[in-house]
Scaffold this active site. Structure first.
Site, short mmCIF file in Angstrom:
data_model
loop_
_atom_site.label_atom_id
_atom_site.label_comp_id
_atom_site.label_asym_id
_atom_site.label_seq_id
_atom_site.Cartn_x
_atom_site.Cartn_y
_atom_site.Cartn_z
N PRO A 1 0.83 -1.24 -0.06
CA PRO A 1 0.07 0.06 0.23
C PRO A 1 0.98 1.22 -0.09
CG PRO A 1 0.08 -0.82 1.94
CD PRO A 1 0.74 -1.86 0.94
N GLY A 2 0.45 2.29 -0.89
CA GLY A 2 1.32 3.42 -0.79
C GLY A 2 0.34 4.54 -0.59
N ARG B 1 -1.14 16.75 -9.78
CA ARG B 1 -2.19 15.61 -10.09
C ARG B 1 -3.47 16.04 -10.95
NH1 ARG B 1 -4.59 12.78 -6.72
NH2 ARG B 1 -4.77 11.03 -7.75
N TYR C 1 -3.99 14.32 -14.37
CA TYR C 1 -5.11 13.11 -14.27
C TYR C 1 -6.61 13.68 -14.26
CZ TYR C 1 -1.02 10.54 -12.13
OH TYR C 1 0.13 9.98 -11.87
N CYS D 1 3.27 29.56 -15.09
CA CYS D 1 2.94 30.23 -16.15
C CYS D 1 2.40 28.92 -17.13
CB CYS D 1 4.08 30.85 -16.82
SG CYS D 1 4.63 32.30 -15.77
N GLU D 2 1.16 28.43 -17.04
CA GLU D 2 0.57 27.29 -17.71
C GLU D 2 -0.92 27.52 -17.55
OE1 GLU D 2 2.19 24.82 -19.45
OE2 GLU D 2 4.10 25.42 -18.92
C1 LIG Z 1 2.73 2.56 -7.12
C2 LIG Z 1 2.83 1.11 -6.69
C3 LIG Z 1 2.32 0.65 -5.60
C4 LIG Z 1 1.38 1.71 -4.71
O1 LIG Z 1 0.23 1.96 -5.23
P1 LIG Z 1 -0.69 2.68 -4.38
O2 LIG Z 1 -1.76 2.94 -5.25
O3 LIG Z 1 -0.18 4.02 -3.84
O4 LIG Z 1 -1.22 1.89 -3.26
C5 LIG Z 1 2.58 -0.55 -5.11
N1 LIG Z 1 3.34 -1.45 -5.75
C6 LIG Z 1 4.04 -0.88 -6.84
C7 LIG Z 1 4.80 -1.82 -7.92
C8 LIG Z 1 3.75 0.25 -7.60
O5 LIG Z 1 4.25 0.76 -8.55
#
Ligand SMILES: *Cc1c(COP(=O)(O)O)cnc(C)c1O
Length: 434
Positions: free
Chosen positions: A294-295, A333, A337, A364-365
């Site tokens: 998880p990130g 972001r 996106y 400046c965009e």
């Molecule tokens: C980006 C990434 C994550 C984390 O993704 P989240 O959407 O931030 O949870 C985990 N593993 C790999 C290999 C990634 O590239």
């Protein structure tokens, strides 16, 4: 007053927005804007809930690795270390940051689709626990570099499981067209495993997949686990080799706006564990050690960004631009996106959101916007504007475009402030100029 997207946010008696119990207007006054503020206690709570789910549902036979690309600095690596979770890195810079806090390297996964020789050597030198190999060229190169270093590289393969869960409706097509990993359908992954098993300086321990990001369903994770276990079974049957580790990646969704409906983080491991256990029994394969990455879900809800409102431009019958002292430099972001965010006037957070405006950055965009047609309290120059759930992929994606110094990052814990990253100075901007 509706509830906020993150539970660490509230409104105090002055009508000011608070994070982790601290008055954001006061923080903005003291530390200046733009300002990233992160709630350390909430970050730790998220680490614990993922870790607990691994213990509760999979008997602890796994490792939660925080994907540091979401938000990386020494303080965040320290938090991950203290919480006993591992770390994903994708560059020498992220690995160096982890090394800077003596992060236990056996809990580090090194990712990336084009690691340089310098980076592969660094990963070997630091003895990272797992290098996630992306392609055959990298495998051959790593084997050579490990031979030169007189070591054996512990690797996993990045596999394209053929499940694309980037949207709500996940589909099982189209994934061959990805720059990441080995394809299953073409036999590419199978041939690559044979090759790795024949190499003297490679220890092949497992397979990895990452099916997308900001995913709200549990089904695609269980589906990916199933596809991967079928591959593990095939390797066992045809090559007589038992793969020990299965890395299911990250991508767990979070609440950016009222429209997002994330599931409790514990539920992923609950469902995936059940499915993995069933399938292993069915197929007669050993239960693999499981890694999850998880990130966003660990840091995004814990962070906000504070800005000061500058000029306001009302274009009759078209729209109203509210300019702020940051933008795509600290949060690209929306420009990248069209990501949706929730906006709150921090100094009048108790009022109704009675206006609809476009939030314009300072670069400046024309595309430097943080939101178009967003609902917010009526804003005036000098107000403090909070953008919510900016803890992931904001600071880590920030740039110095237009030579604007990067904002600092504050960590709030137990109503105390720690500066995790200092504000960049103008001197920093010219530091490397000759
Ligand atoms: C980006 C990434 C994550 C984390 O993704 P989240 O959407 O931030 O949870 C985990 N593993 C790999 C290999 C990634 O590239």
């Amino acid at each position: 007053m509706s509830e906020f997207v993150s539970k660490n946010l509230a409104v105090n008696e002055k009508g000011h927005l608070t994070i982790g119990g601290m008055d954001t207007v006061e923080l903005a006054k003291e530390y200046g804007t733009p300002l990233y503020v992160m709630d350390e206690d909430l970050i730790r709570e998220h680490c614990r809930s993922f870790r607990r789910s691994m213990e509760k549902y999979y008997d602890g036979a796994g490792l939660v690795c925080y994907a540091s690309k979401a938000f990386c600095c020494k303080e965040m690596c320290r938090i991950a270390k203290e919480e006993g979770i591992g770390l994903d890195v994708v560059s020498a810079g992220e690995l160096y940051t982890a090394a800077g806090v003596d992060f236990p390297m056996d809990k580090v996964c090194y990712h990336g689709n084009n690691k340089t020789d310098f980076e592969l050597c660094m990963a070997l030198k630091y003895k990272v626990g797992r290098i996630i190999v992306d392609n055959i060229f990298e495998l051959e190169r790593l084997n050579e570099l490990a031979a030169e270093a007189g070591v054996k590289a512990r690797i996993m393969y990045r596999i394209k499981p053929g499940i694309d869960a980037h949207t709500h409706d996940f589909v099982k097509t189209g994934q061959i067209d990805s720059k990441f990993g080995f394809a299953l359908e073409t036999g590419e992954a199978f041939e690559a495993v044979k090759r790795a098993l024949s190499m003297e300086h490679i220890e092949f321990v497992g397979v990895h997949c990452h099916i997308g990001s900001q995913i709200f369903d549990i089904a695609p994770f269980a589906e990916a686990a199933e596809v991967m276990l079928c591959f593990i079974e095939k390797i066992k049957k045809e090559l007589n080799y038992e793969i020990r580790e299965l890395n299911l990646g990250g991508g767990f969704g979070i609440k950016y706006t009222e429209e997002d409906t994330p599931v409790p983080y514990e539920n992923y491991m609950e469902h995936v564990s059940k499915r993995v256990k069933e399938l292993c029994k069915e197929k007669g394969i050993k239960q693999p050690f499981i890694l999850i990455e998880p990130g966003r879900s660990i840091v995004a809800p814990a962070g906000i960004t504070l800005y000061t409102v500058g000029g306001i431009k009302e274009i009759p019958n078209i729209r109203t631009y509210v300019s702020i002292d940051g933008g795509m430099g600290d949060n690209p972001r929306y420009a990248l996106y069209k990501s949706a965010y929730d906006f709150v006037a921090a100094n009048k957070a108790d009022r109704d959101k009675d206006s609809v405006v476009t939030i314009a950055g300072r670069c400046c965009e024309s595309g430097d916007l943080l939101g178009e047609g967003v609902s917010v309290q009526t804003l005036e120059p000098g107000d403090t504007l909070a953008v919510l759930a900016t803890g992931a992929y904001n600071y880590s994606m920030s740039s110095n475009y237009n030579r604007v110094p990067k904002p600092p990052v504050l960590m709030i814990s137990d109503k105390k402030v720690k500066i995790a990253v200092k504000r960049e100075t103008l001197e920093d901007i010219i530091r490397n100029d000759e």
